[in-house]
Design a protein around this motif. Structure first.
Motif, PDB file in Angstrom:
ATOM      1  N   GLY A  77       0.802  -1.215   0.000  1.00 30.31           N
ATOM      2  CA  GLY A  77       0.000   0.000   0.000  1.00 30.31           C
ATOM      3  C   GLY A  77       0.838   1.270   0.000  1.00 30.31           C
ATOM      4  O   GLY A  77       1.811   1.386   0.739  1.00 30.31           O
ATOM      5  N   GLN A  78       0.451   2.231  -0.851  1.00 37.24           N
ATOM      6  CA  GLN A  78       1.165   3.503  -0.904  1.00 37.24           C
ATOM      7  C   GLN A  78       1.062   4.239   0.420  1.00 37.24           C
ATOM      8  O   GLN A  78       1.986   4.963   0.816  1.00 37.24           O
ATOM      9  N   SER A  79      -0.033   4.033   1.148  1.00 33.93           N
ATOM     10  CA  SER A  79      -0.194   4.703   2.433  1.00 33.93           C
ATOM     11  C   SER A  79       0.894   4.282   3.417  1.00 33.93           C
ATOM     12  O   SER A  79       1.338   5.093   4.248  1.00 33.93           O
ATOM     13  N   ILE A  80       1.354   3.037   3.334  1.00 36.95           N
ATOM     14  CA  ILE A  80       2.422   2.576   4.211  1.00 36.95           C
ATOM     15  C   ILE A  80       3.744   3.251   3.850  1.00 36.95           C
ATOM     16  O   ILE A  80       4.529   3.640   4.721  1.00 36.95           O
ATOM     17  N   VAL A  81       3.999   3.426   2.563  1.00 34.55           N
ATOM     18  CA  VAL A  81       5.221   4.110   2.127  1.00 34.55           C
ATOM     19  C   VAL A  81       5.209   5.551   2.616  1.00 34.55           C
ATOM     20  O   VAL A  81       6.210   6.059   3.144  1.00 34.55           O
ATOM     21  N   TRP A  82       4.075   6.243   2.459  1.00 31.01           N
ATOM     22  CA  TRP A  82       3.977   7.623   2.959  1.00 31.01           C
ATOM     23  C   TRP A  82       4.173   7.671   4.461  1.00 31.01           C
ATOM     24  O   TRP A  82       4.909   8.524   4.977  1.00 31.01           O
ATOM     25  N   TRP A 215      -4.024   6.975 -11.012  1.00 31.41           N
ATOM     26  CA  TRP A 215      -4.627   6.749  -9.702  1.00 31.41           C
ATOM     27  C   TRP A 215      -3.656   5.994  -8.802  1.00 31.41           C
ATOM     28  O   TRP A 215      -3.557   6.272  -7.603  1.00 31.41           O
ATOM     29  N   GLN A 216      -2.939   5.019  -9.370  1.00 25.86           N
ATOM     30  CA  GLN A 216      -1.980   4.250  -8.588  1.00 25.86           C
ATOM     31  C   GLN A 216      -0.866   5.141  -8.055  1.00 25.86           C
ATOM     32  O   GLN A 216      -0.451   5.003  -6.892  1.00 25.86           O
ATOM     33  N   ARG A 217      -0.383   6.041  -8.891  1.00 28.16           N
ATOM     34  CA  ARG A 217       0.754   6.880  -8.514  1.00 28.16           C
ATOM     35  C   ARG A 217       0.445   7.814  -7.354  1.00 28.16           C
ATOM     36  O   ARG A 217       1.339   8.170  -6.588  1.00 28.16           O
ATOM     37  N   VAL A 218      -0.810   8.212  -7.217  1.00 30.10           N
ATOM     38  CA  VAL A 218      -1.166   9.125  -6.121  1.00 30.10           C
ATOM     39  C   VAL A 218      -1.806   8.374  -4.948  1.00 30.10           C
ATOM     40  O   VAL A 218      -2.380   8.985  -4.051  1.00 30.10           O
ATOM     41  N   GLY A 219      -1.679   7.039  -4.967  1.00 34.87           N
ATOM     42  CA  GLY A 219      -2.164   6.247  -3.847  1.00 34.87           C
ATOM     43  C   GLY A 219      -3.665   6.184  -3.723  1.00 34.87           C
ATOM     44  O   GLY A 219      -4.203   5.994  -2.629  1.00 34.87           O
ATOM     45  N   MET A 220      -4.371   6.288  -4.838  1.00 35.50           N
ATOM     46  CA  MET A 220      -5.830   6.300  -4.807  1.00 35.50           C
ATOM     47  C   MET A 220      -6.440   5.065  -5.458  1.00 35.50           C
ATOM     48  O   MET A 220      -7.588   5.086  -5.882  1.00 35.50           O
ATOM     49  N   GLU A 221      -5.678   3.991  -5.509  1.00 33.20           N
ATOM     50  CA  GLU A 221      -6.197   2.761  -6.096  1.00 33.20           C
ATOM     51  C   GLU A 221      -7.415   2.263  -5.327  1.00 33.20           C
ATOM     52  O   GLU A 221      -8.361   1.731  -5.906  1.00 33.20           O
ATOM     53  N   TRP A 222      -7.401   2.447  -4.008  1.00 27.35           N
ATOM     54  CA  TRP A 222      -8.528   2.021  -3.176  1.00 27.35           C
ATOM     55  C   TRP A 222      -9.797   2.782  -3.554  1.00 27.35           C
ATOM     56  O   TRP A 222     -10.898   2.217  -3.541  1.00 27.35           O
ATOM     57  N   ALA A 223      -9.651   4.074  -3.907  1.00 23.79           N
ATOM     58  CA  ALA A 223     -10.804   4.888  -4.280  1.00 23.79           C
ATOM     59  C   ALA A 223     -11.406   4.414  -5.601  1.00 23.79           C
ATOM     60  O   ALA A 223     -12.630   4.432  -5.785  1.00 23.79           O
ATOM     61  N   TYR A 224     -10.547   3.962  -6.509  1.00 24.77           N
ATOM     62  CA  TYR A 224     -11.035   3.437  -7.786  1.00 24.77           C
ATOM     63  C   TYR A 224     -11.851   2.165  -7.557  1.00 24.77           C
ATOM     64  O   TYR A 224     -12.901   1.970  -8.167  1.00 24.77           O
ATOM     65  N   ARG A 225     -11.357   1.301  -6.658  1.00 29.51           N
ATOM     66  CA  ARG A 225     -12.117   0.086  -6.341  1.00 29.51           C
ATOM     67  C   ARG A 225     -13.435   0.442  -5.661  1.00 29.51           C
ATOM     68  O   ARG A 225     -14.455  -0.223  -5.880  1.00 29.51           O
ATOM     69  N   LEU A 226     -13.392   1.482  -4.839  1.00 35.21           N
ATOM     70  CA  LEU A 226     -14.614   1.922  -4.154  1.00 35.21           C
ATOM     71  C   LEU A 226     -15.670   2.373  -5.157  1.00 35.21           C
ATOM     72  O   LEU A 226     -16.864   2.091  -4.991  1.00 35.21           O
ATOM     73  N   LEU A 227     -15.252   3.068  -6.204  1.00 31.86           N
ATOM     74  CA  LEU A 227     -16.188   3.513  -7.230  1.00 31.86           C
ATOM     75  C   LEU A 227     -16.825   2.333  -7.959  1.00 31.86           C
ATOM     76  O   LEU A 227     -17.969   2.418  -8.408  1.00 31.86           O
TER      77      LEU A 227
END
Length: 267
Positions: A77-82, A215-227
């Motif tokens: 997860g990108q959130s872990i890297v941040w 979306w992946q690069r800005v850590g928003m892959e989860w938001a895409y799945r949510l949509l």
């Protein structure tokens, strides 16, 4: 590049985050470690960690122990890297499980290595194999089993994987079924590379769509799945993300001690 399978300076290449030791490596390092495992026939178990697992492992002993047994534990997860950078224990990059899967498939195709597939529904598994053969002509699929087997069938499936002589095993199953299978049969499978890929079977089979690269690069892959699945995922993401933020704040002021002894590679 450090020797990932036999390094003595493990603390240099690992970061203690949220009570777990994560490997501070890049994707190329992971693939090279797998390539060496194939040459030496020394098993390497890959594990990936995202925000949801960080939250879940606090109450799920089986999940936590299975992650601690991994030879390489990576930030999916990108959130872990941040978080790692904000906490002063930086990880170099996100290494997504599905990206490892695709890179290893390319390696298998290029070096004529065989793979085994375990997981998903029968129709999804069939579609996955069709897609893989189209994408990687001549790819050797030593064996495949869907993930909807009964507990009493697990031993027979493990024997089939072992007898197939597969070089890599990809498990497209959810927790804790994947952890139970690997915990009981993993050491006896004689497969050099073992990687749990979660829902990647559905993505590569074309059943679900992965988020665009932007979306992946800005850590928003989860938001895409949510949509794509708002009713099923909305509450899960809301509670998980909120809890992860709370854990990150707690980690900033009071770093969590390791859950157990540091993993030792080269088992």
């Amino acid at each position: 590049m450090p020797d990932l399978l036999q390094r003595s300076d493990v603390n240099v290449n690992r970061r203690l985050l949220f009570g777990m030791y994560l490997d501070a490596v890049r994707m190329d390092d992971v693939i090279e470690a797998c390539r060496r495992a194939l040459i030496t026939r020394s098993p390497i178990l890959l594990g990936v960690l995202n925000a949801a697992k960080i939250v879940k492992l606090r109450s799920d002993t089986l999940l936590r122990n299975s992650l601690m047994e991994c030879d390489l534990l990576l930030a999916d997860g990108q959130s872990i890297v941040w978080a790692s950078k904000l906490l002063g224990r930086p990880l170099p990059e996100r290494i997504a499980g599905i990206d490892i899967f695709e890179r290893l498939l390319s390696l298998a195709h290029r070096e004529n290595r065989s793979i085994a597939l375990l997981g998903a529904r029968p129709e999804v598994l069939q579609k996955l194999q069709e897609r893989l053969r189209e994408r990687f002509p001549g790819l050797r699929i030593a064996c495949s089993y869907d993930g909807y087997f009964q507990p009493g069938e697990a031993g027979q499936i493990a024997a089939g994987i072992r007898d197939s002589g597969a070089d890599m095993l990809f498990l497209g199953m959810t927790s804790p079924k994947k952890e139970i299978f690997l915990g009981k049969y993993g050491p006896s499978l004689n497969v050099p590379v073992l990687h749990g890929v979660g829902g990647s079977f559905d993505v590569l089979a074309g059943i679900t769509k992965r988020a665009p690269l932007a979306w992946q690069r800005v850590g928003m892959e989860w938001a895409y799945r949510l949509l794509q699945e708002p009713r099923r995922l909305a509450w899960r993401y809301l509670t998980t993300n909120a809890t992860f933020i709370q854990l990150s704040l707690k980690e900033f002021f009071h770093p969590a001690p390791a859950f157990g002894p540091e993993r030792i590679t080269g088992k």
